[in-house]
Design a protein around this motif. Structure first.
Motif, PDB file in Angstrom:
ATOM      1  N   PHE A 178       0.805  -1.226   0.000  1.00  0.00           N
ATOM      2  CA  PHE A 178       0.000   0.000   0.000  1.00  0.00           C
ATOM      3  C   PHE A 178       0.840   1.278   0.000  1.00  0.00           C
ATOM      4  O   PHE A 178       0.340   2.352   0.291  1.00  0.00           O
ATOM      5  N   ALA A 179       2.127   1.138  -0.319  1.00  0.00           N
ATOM      6  CA  ALA A 179       2.929   2.331  -0.617  1.00  0.00           C
ATOM      7  C   ALA A 179       2.498   2.844  -1.994  1.00  0.00           C
ATOM      8  O   ALA A 179       2.055   2.073  -2.849  1.00  0.00           O
ATOM      9  N   THR A 180       2.619   4.148  -2.200  1.00  0.00           N
ATOM     10  CA  THR A 180       2.257   4.769  -3.472  1.00  0.00           C
ATOM     11  C   THR A 180       3.456   5.536  -4.011  1.00  0.00           C
ATOM     12  O   THR A 180       4.014   6.390  -3.310  1.00  0.00           O
ATOM     13  N   ILE A 181       3.855   5.211  -5.241  1.00  0.00           N
ATOM     14  CA  ILE A 181       4.947   5.912  -5.917  1.00  0.00           C
ATOM     15  C   ILE A 181       4.326   6.635  -7.106  1.00  0.00           C
ATOM     16  O   ILE A 181       3.627   6.022  -7.910  1.00  0.00           O
ATOM     17  N   GLY A 182       4.590   7.949  -7.223  1.00  0.00           N
ATOM     18  CA  GLY A 182       3.992   8.734  -8.309  1.00  0.00           C
ATOM     19  C   GLY A 182       4.647   8.453  -9.652  1.00  0.00           C
ATOM     20  O   GLY A 182       4.980   7.310  -9.975  1.00  0.00           O
ATOM     21  N   GLN A 183       4.862   9.489 -10.443  1.00  0.00           N
ATOM     22  CA  GLN A 183       5.465   9.355 -11.775  1.00  0.00           C
ATOM     23  C   GLN A 183       6.893   9.921 -11.756  1.00  0.00           C
ATOM     24  O   GLN A 183       7.151  10.914 -11.084  1.00  0.00           O
ATOM     25  N   HIS A 184       7.765   9.310 -12.542  1.00  0.00           N
ATOM     26  CA  HIS A 184       9.086   9.871 -12.853  1.00  0.00           C
ATOM     27  C   HIS A 184       9.944  10.076 -11.604  1.00  0.00           C
ATOM     28  O   HIS A 184      10.702  11.038 -11.504  1.00  0.00           O
ATOM     29  N   CYS A 185       9.824   9.158 -10.638  1.00  0.00           N
ATOM     30  CA  CYS A 185      10.670   9.188  -9.443  1.00  0.00           C
ATOM     31  C   CYS A 185      11.951   8.405  -9.695  1.00  0.00           C
ATOM     32  O   CYS A 185      11.987   7.521 -10.552  1.00  0.00           O
ATOM     33  N   ILE A 186      12.985   8.739  -8.936  1.00  0.00           N
ATOM     34  CA  ILE A 186      14.240   7.990  -8.985  1.00  0.00           C
ATOM     35  C   ILE A 186      14.498   7.438  -7.582  1.00  0.00           C
ATOM     36  O   ILE A 186      14.655   8.205  -6.629  1.00  0.00           O
ATOM     37  N   LEU A 187      14.493   6.107  -7.484  1.00  0.00           N
ATOM     38  CA  LEU A 187      14.797   5.441  -6.217  1.00  0.00           C
ATOM     39  C   LEU A 187      16.109   4.697  -6.416  1.00  0.00           C
ATOM     40  O   LEU A 187      16.171   3.720  -7.175  1.00  0.00           O
ATOM     41  N   GLN A 188      17.167   5.149  -5.759  1.00  0.00           N
ATOM     42  CA  GLN A 188      18.470   4.547  -5.971  1.00  0.00           C
ATOM     43  C   GLN A 188      18.624   3.275  -5.132  1.00  0.00           C
ATOM     44  O   GLN A 188      17.703   2.886  -4.414  1.00  0.00           O
ATOM     45  N   SER A 189      19.765   2.611  -5.250  1.00  0.00           N
ATOM     46  CA  SER A 189      19.923   1.261  -4.685  1.00  0.00           C
ATOM     47  C   SER A 189      19.639   1.220  -3.186  1.00  0.00           C
ATOM     48  O   SER A 189      20.036   2.113  -2.440  1.00  0.00           O
ATOM     49  N   GLY A 190      18.956   0.146  -2.762  1.00  0.00           N
ATOM     50  CA  GLY A 190      18.781  -0.120  -1.346  1.00  0.00           C
ATOM     51  C   GLY A 190      17.796   0.775  -0.626  1.00  0.00           C
ATOM     52  O   GLY A 190      17.773   0.808   0.609  1.00  0.00           O
ATOM     53  N   VAL A 191      16.977   1.499  -1.358  1.00  0.00           N
ATOM     54  CA  VAL A 191      15.950   2.345  -0.724  1.00  0.00           C
ATOM     55  C   VAL A 191      14.840   1.449  -0.165  1.00  0.00           C
ATOM     56  O   VAL A 191      14.453   0.462  -0.794  1.00  0.00           O
ATOM     57  N   VAL A 192      14.329   1.809   1.013  1.00  0.00           N
ATOM     58  CA  VAL A 192      13.178   1.107   1.587  1.00  0.00           C
ATOM     59  C   VAL A 192      12.018   2.092   1.714  1.00  0.00           C
ATOM     60  O   VAL A 192      12.155   3.145   2.359  1.00  0.00           O
ATOM     61  N   ILE A 193      10.902   1.755   1.077  1.00  0.00           N
ATOM     62  CA  ILE A 193       9.664   2.531   1.196  1.00  0.00           C
ATOM     63  C   ILE A 193       8.694   1.658   1.979  1.00  0.00           C
ATOM     64  O   ILE A 193       8.230   0.623   1.481  1.00  0.00           O
ATOM     65  N   GLU A 194       8.412   2.048   3.219  1.00  0.00           N
ATOM     66  CA  GLU A 194       7.587   1.202   4.078  1.00  0.00           C
ATOM     67  C   GLU A 194       6.100   1.320   3.721  1.00  0.00           C
ATOM     68  O   GLU A 194       5.699   2.155   2.908  1.00  0.00           O
ATOM     69  N   ALA A 195       5.306   0.460   4.356  1.00  0.00           N
ATOM     70  CA  ALA A 195       3.870   0.366   4.060  1.00  0.00           C
ATOM     71  C   ALA A 195       3.179   1.729   4.198  1.00  0.00           C
ATOM     72  O   ALA A 195       3.461   2.482   5.127  1.00  0.00           O
ATOM     73  N   GLN A 196       2.311   2.014   3.246  1.00  0.00           N
ATOM     74  CA  GLN A 196       1.435   3.195   3.258  1.00  0.00           C
ATOM     75  C   GLN A 196       2.189   4.519   3.189  1.00  0.00           C
ATOM     76  O   GLN A 196       1.615   5.571   3.455  1.00  0.00           O
ATOM     77  N   ALA A 197       3.474   4.478   2.830  1.00  0.00           N
ATOM     78  CA  ALA A 197       4.176   5.723   2.530  1.00  0.00           C
ATOM     79  C   ALA A 197       3.781   6.178   1.126  1.00  0.00           C
ATOM     80  O   ALA A 197       3.378   5.371   0.289  1.00  0.00           O
ATOM     81  N   SER A 198       3.894   7.467   0.877  1.00  0.00           N
ATOM     82  CA  SER A 198       3.446   8.026  -0.407  1.00  0.00           C
ATOM     83  C   SER A 198       4.487   8.989  -0.957  1.00  0.00           C
ATOM     84  O   SER A 198       4.911   9.916  -0.261  1.00  0.00           O
ATOM     85  N   LEU A 199       4.909   8.758  -2.215  1.00  0.00           N
ATOM     86  CA  LEU A 199       5.829   9.662  -2.911  1.00  0.00           C
ATOM     87  C   LEU A 199       5.092  10.331  -4.055  1.00  0.00           C
ATOM     88  O   LEU A 199       4.426   9.658  -4.846  1.00  0.00           O
ATOM     89  N   GLY A 200       5.217  11.667  -4.156  1.00  0.00           N
ATOM     90  CA  GLY A 200       4.634  12.396  -5.275  1.00  0.00           C
ATOM     91  C   GLY A 200       5.469  12.214  -6.539  1.00  0.00           C
ATOM     92  O   GLY A 200       6.391  11.389  -6.595  1.00  0.00           O
ATOM     93  N   ASP A 201       5.160  12.988  -7.570  1.00  0.00           N
ATOM     94  CA  ASP A 201       5.886  12.910  -8.844  1.00  0.00           C
ATOM     95  C   ASP A 201       7.274  13.553  -8.714  1.00  0.00           C
ATOM     96  O   ASP A 201       7.471  14.495  -7.945  1.00  0.00           O
ATOM     97  N   PHE A 202       8.221  13.056  -9.520  1.00  0.00           N
ATOM     98  CA  PHE A 202       9.562  13.647  -9.649  1.00  0.00           C
ATOM     99  C   PHE A 202      10.314  13.705  -8.312  1.00  0.00           C
ATOM    100  O   PHE A 202      11.088  14.623  -8.061  1.00  0.00           O
TER     101      PHE A 202
END
Length: 210
Positions: A123-147
């Motif tokens: 239930f994490a949400t990743i928007g459009q055109h994001c850059i997640l580099q190596s080893g990133v952790v996005i935990e449950a229900q976190a939300s990233l906007g665009d770019f």
């Protein structure tokens, strides 16, 4: 993905995207970059073909060829995405490393670069055109906007909201429930324990306004 892909950007992110697509058995047609010194340079058997607005290559994109924008500078990335939307009527595809773990319950937009050993939980949400580099952790229900750009090894805890265009450096920890405002910048190694306003730069442990 059945169609070949054309990568916009031949710097470190372009090479990362090239590796991701090739690991996923996607044919890369070539790279485009506005730095003329890179034109003709080869990465393995893939060549930097020309500039990002070269009509000869742009007209390939659509029916038979996909596009991916691999440029770190957010303003340039936005400009290239808008050009692809307007002139070719397409959205860039995602580049997701085969060693990334993405929950089937997570929601992911278009044009994202998701590097090796990244974990995106339920239930994490990743928007459009994001850059997640190596080893990133996005935990449950976190939300990233665009770019949004998230540096290597950063931890975005549950319920965190990261708004459009925010930059999160290497090795950052954002504690649960915090909001990072639009265009904010978080310095490398910071621990963020409270909300960060739009356009604000913070650094340190605990992170303080710079």
């Amino acid at each position: 993905m059945e169609n070949p892909v054309l990568i916009f950007g031949a710097g470190s992110l372009g090479v990362t995207a090239l590796d991701i697509f090739q690991r996923n058995s996607v044919v890369v047609y070539g790279l485009l970059d506005d730095n003329k010194e890179l034109h003709g340079k080869e990465f393995g058997d893939i060549t930097v073909l020309g500039e990002t607005d070269d009509d000869g290559f742009l007209k390939l994109i659509g029916q038979k060829c996909e596009a991916f924008v691999a440029v770190g500078d957010t303003r340039v990335r936005k400009r290239l995405v808008k050009m692809l939307n307007d002139r070719r009527h397409i959205q860039p595809v995602n580049a997701i490393h085969d060693k990334a773990i993405v929950s089937t319950l997570a929601a992911i937009g278009h044009g994202n670069l998701i590097s090796a050993n990244t974990l995106i939980n339920a239930f994490a949400t990743i928007g459009q055109h994001c850059i997640l580099q190596s080893g990133v952790v996005i935990e449950a229900q976190a939300s990233l906007g665009d770019f949004v750009h998230v540096g290597t090894g950063s931890l975005i805890n549950s319920g965190v909201t990261v708004e459009e265009g925010a930059f999160i450096g290497t090795g950052v920890t954002i504690v649960a429930g915090v909001t990072i405002g639009k265009g904010a910048r978080i310095g490398a190694g910071s621990v963020v324990i409270e909300n960060v306003g739009a356009g604000t730069t913070v650094f340190g442990n605990p992170a303080q306004k710079v």
